[in-house]
Design a protein around this motif. Structure first.
Motif, PDB file in Angstrom:
ATOM      1  N   PHE A 170       0.815  -1.216   0.000  1.00 33.91           N
ATOM      2  CA  PHE A 170       0.000   0.000   0.000  1.00 33.91           C
ATOM      3  C   PHE A 170       0.852   1.273   0.000  1.00 33.91           C
ATOM      4  CE2 PHE A 170      -2.500   3.391   1.950  1.00 33.91           C
ATOM      5  CZ  PHE A 170      -3.513   3.466   0.998  1.00 33.91           C
ATOM      6  N   ALA A 171       1.791   1.370   0.938  1.00 29.78           N
ATOM      7  CA  ALA A 171       2.584   2.598   1.058  1.00 29.78           C
ATOM      8  C   ALA A 171       3.769   2.630   0.100  1.00 29.78           C
ATOM      9  CB  ALA A 171       3.061   2.785   2.496  1.00 29.78           C
ATOM     10  N   GLY A 172       4.125   1.479  -0.463  1.00 30.65           N
ATOM     11  CA  GLY A 172       5.247   1.431  -1.393  1.00 30.65           C
ATOM     12  C   GLY A 172       6.600   1.524  -0.720  1.00 30.65           C
ATOM     13  N   ALA A 173       6.646   1.306   0.575  1.00 29.66           N
ATOM     14  CA  ALA A 173       7.904   1.344   1.329  1.00 29.66           C
ATOM     15  C   ALA A 173       8.546  -0.036   1.275  1.00 29.66           C
ATOM     16  CB  ALA A 173       7.646   1.752   2.770  1.00 29.66           C
ATOM     17  N   ARG A 174       9.825  -0.075   1.434  1.00 32.43           N
ATOM     18  CA  ARG A 174      10.544  -1.343   1.517  1.00 32.43           C
ATOM     19  C   ARG A 174      11.161  -1.426   2.905  1.00 32.43           C
ATOM     20  NH1 ARG A 174       8.674  -4.108  -2.519  1.00 32.43           N
ATOM     21  NH2 ARG A 174       9.063  -3.258  -4.566  1.00 32.43           N
ATOM     22  N   PRO A 175      10.347  -1.883   3.882  1.00 29.34           N
ATOM     23  CA  PRO A 175      10.868  -1.914   5.250  1.00 29.34           C
ATOM     24  C   PRO A 175      12.029  -2.887   5.398  1.00 29.34           C
ATOM     25  CG  PRO A 175       8.717  -2.967   5.135  1.00 29.34           C
ATOM     26  CD  PRO A 175       9.006  -2.406   3.774  1.00 29.34           C
ATOM     27  N   HIS A 228       1.492  -6.270  -5.079  1.00 27.36           N
ATOM     28  CA  HIS A 228       1.774  -7.638  -4.651  1.00 27.36           C
ATOM     29  C   HIS A 228       2.360  -8.403  -5.834  1.00 27.36           C
ATOM     30  CE1 HIS A 228       1.366 -11.233  -2.248  1.00 27.36           C
ATOM     31  NE2 HIS A 228       0.674 -11.819  -3.206  1.00 27.36           N
ATOM     32  N   HIS A 229       3.231  -9.345  -5.588  1.00 31.30           N
ATOM     33  CA  HIS A 229       3.978 -10.012  -6.650  1.00 31.30           C
ATOM     34  C   HIS A 229       3.239 -11.148  -7.353  1.00 31.30           C
ATOM     35  CE1 HIS A 229       4.929 -11.752  -2.715  1.00 31.30           C
ATOM     36  NE2 HIS A 229       4.933 -12.898  -3.345  1.00 31.30           N
ATOM     37  N   ASP A 230       2.182 -11.682  -6.802  1.00 30.45           N
ATOM     38  CA  ASP A 230       1.508 -12.835  -7.397  1.00 30.45           C
ATOM     39  C   ASP A 230       0.090 -12.504  -7.849  1.00 30.45           C
ATOM     40  OD1 ASP A 230       3.625 -14.640  -6.994  1.00 30.45           O
ATOM     41  OD2 ASP A 230       2.946 -15.113  -4.965  1.00 30.45           O
ATOM     42  N   GLU A 231      -0.295 -13.071  -8.975  1.00 28.04           N
ATOM     43  CA  GLU A 231      -1.676 -13.008  -9.454  1.00 28.04           C
ATOM     44  C   GLU A 231      -2.412 -14.243  -8.941  1.00 28.04           C
ATOM     45  OE1 GLU A 231      -3.240 -10.640 -10.870  1.00 28.04           O
ATOM     46  OE2 GLU A 231      -1.581  -9.360 -11.451  1.00 28.04           O
ATOM     47  N   PRO A 232      -3.718 -14.191  -8.757  1.00 26.13           N
ATOM     48  CA  PRO A 232      -4.606 -13.083  -9.074  1.00 26.13           C
ATOM     49  C   PRO A 232      -4.714 -12.048  -7.953  1.00 26.13           C
ATOM     50  CG  PRO A 232      -5.931 -14.919  -8.337  1.00 26.13           C
ATOM     51  CD  PRO A 232      -4.477 -15.386  -8.321  1.00 26.13           C
ATOM     52  N   LEU A 233      -4.055 -12.294  -6.836  1.00 25.54           N
ATOM     53  CA  LEU A 233      -4.200 -11.390  -5.699  1.00 25.54           C
ATOM     54  C   LEU A 233      -3.745  -9.968  -6.022  1.00 25.54           C
ATOM     55  CD1 LEU A 233      -5.361 -11.584  -2.910  1.00 25.54           C
ATOM     56  CD2 LEU A 233      -3.142 -12.300  -2.060  1.00 25.54           C
ATOM     57  N   ALA A 234      -2.738  -9.818  -6.844  1.00 22.71           N
ATOM     58  CA  ALA A 234      -2.265  -8.484  -7.206  1.00 22.71           C
ATOM     59  C   ALA A 234      -3.373  -7.684  -7.883  1.00 22.71           C
ATOM     60  CB  ALA A 234      -1.044  -8.575  -8.109  1.00 22.71           C
ATOM     61  N   SER A 235      -4.138  -8.315  -8.740  1.00 23.60           N
ATOM     62  CA  SER A 235      -5.219  -7.628  -9.446  1.00 23.60           C
ATOM     63  C   SER A 235      -6.450  -7.413  -8.571  1.00 23.60           C
ATOM     64  CB  SER A 235      -5.629  -8.435 -10.687  1.00 23.60           C
ATOM     65  OG  SER A 235      -4.555  -8.505 -11.585  1.00 23.60           O
ATOM     66  N   GLN A 236      -6.539  -8.141  -7.490  1.00 21.17           N
ATOM     67  CA  GLN A 236      -7.691  -8.021  -6.596  1.00 21.17           C
ATOM     68  C   GLN A 236      -7.484  -6.974  -5.510  1.00 21.17           C
ATOM     69  OE1 GLN A 236      -7.942 -12.030  -5.171  1.00 21.17           O
ATOM     70  NE2 GLN A 236      -9.096 -12.737  -6.943  1.00 21.17           N
ATOM     71  N   THR A 237      -6.269  -6.536  -5.288  1.00 18.96           N
ATOM     72  CA  THR A 237      -5.966  -5.594  -4.205  1.00 18.96           C
ATOM     73  C   THR A 237      -5.600  -4.239  -4.808  1.00 18.96           C
ATOM     74  OG1 THR A 237      -3.762  -6.594  -4.134  1.00 18.96           O
ATOM     75  CG2 THR A 237      -5.342  -7.314  -2.471  1.00 18.96           C
ATOM     76  N   THR A 238      -6.601  -3.571  -5.348  1.00 16.78           N
ATOM     77  CA  THR A 238      -6.396  -2.352  -6.121  1.00 16.78           C
ATOM     78  C   THR A 238      -6.625  -1.067  -5.338  1.00 16.78           C
ATOM     79  OG1 THR A 238      -8.689  -2.524  -6.865  1.00 16.78           O
ATOM     80  CG2 THR A 238      -6.982  -3.499  -8.288  1.00 16.78           C
ATOM     81  N   ASP A 239      -7.028  -1.183  -4.091  1.00 12.46           N
ATOM     82  CA  ASP A 239      -7.202  -0.007  -3.242  1.00 12.46           C
ATOM     83  C   ASP A 239      -7.139  -0.449  -1.783  1.00 12.46           C
ATOM     84  OD1 ASP A 239      -9.771  -1.120  -2.733  1.00 12.46           O
ATOM     85  OD2 ASP A 239     -10.758   0.252  -4.111  1.00 12.46           O
ATOM     86  N   LEU A 240      -7.139   0.519  -0.874  1.00 18.34           N
ATOM     87  CA  LEU A 240      -7.042   0.188   0.552  1.00 18.34           C
ATOM     88  C   LEU A 240      -8.206  -0.680   0.993  1.00 18.34           C
ATOM     89  CD1 LEU A 240      -5.637   0.419   3.267  1.00 18.34           C
ATOM     90  CD2 LEU A 240      -6.824   2.603   3.621  1.00 18.34           C
ATOM     91  N   ARG A 241      -9.376  -0.438   0.464  1.00 19.47           N
ATOM     92  CA  ARG A 241     -10.561  -1.235   0.810  1.00 19.47           C
ATOM     93  C   ARG A 241     -10.274  -2.730   0.601  1.00 19.47           C
ATOM     94  NH1 ARG A 241     -13.570   1.308  -2.085  1.00 19.47           N
ATOM     95  NH2 ARG A 241     -14.883   2.346  -0.538  1.00 19.47           N
TER      96      ARG A 241
END
Length: 164
Positions: free
Chosen positions: A78-83, A118-131
């Protein structure tokens, strides 16, 4: 309002400007977080490190995995940080990652798109916003709460632990 007691949250943290859906999602996430810790409360160190599930997960390993999930989904995706690596382990790591996640959630709206991906599909396409990220995190936390329920029952026979 829901009060988390076990790991020290005093309230669910809603998204910025949200009093409806986001508040409900944050409340359910806080509830699931409390549940996973309540389920294993009272286990000694040996039990926390004992694998009783066929997957090989230990209760402590699942708690740390949930800390990794909080960090991955809200800091990395979400934040694009690399902790960097964790400064703590076990329950302290989980608690810290949840605290950081709450700060990120409080500063965003549900419609905010993630900076990372996220690096894997289909989860990457399913997580398109904070909701959708919050919904996934609630689902993942609840799934592992079920694993912890089963592990606890196998370890000492106790069932029905947690806030509900």
């Amino acid at each position: 309002m829901y009060r988390a007691r076990v790991i020290g949250w005093s309230r669910a943290v809603p998204c910025r400007g949200d009093r409806g859906e986001g508040s409900a999602q944050c409340e359910f996430l806080a509830y699931q977080r409390e549940s996973v810790v309540a389920i294993v409360a009272g286990l000694d160190d040996a039990a926390l490190r004992t694998a009783v599930l066929p997957s090989g997960w230990t209760p402590l390993g699942l708690i740390e995995h949930l800390g990794d999930a909080e960090r991955h989904w809200l800091q990395d995706v979400f934040a694009g940080a690399r902790p960097g690596g964790p400064d703590a382990s076990g329950f302290a790591f989980y608690r810290e990652q949840c605290r950081i996640s709450d700060g990120i959630i409080a500063g965003a709206t549900l419609d905010t798109a993630p900076v990372g991906r996220h690096h894997d599909e289909p989860l990457a396409s399913q997580t398109t916003d904070l909701r959708r990220i919050l919904l996934h995190l609630i689902e993942e936390t609840a799934r592992h709460a079920g694993h912890l329920d089963a592990a606890r029952e196998l370890l000492d026979g106790r069932t029905g632990l947690g806030p509900r």
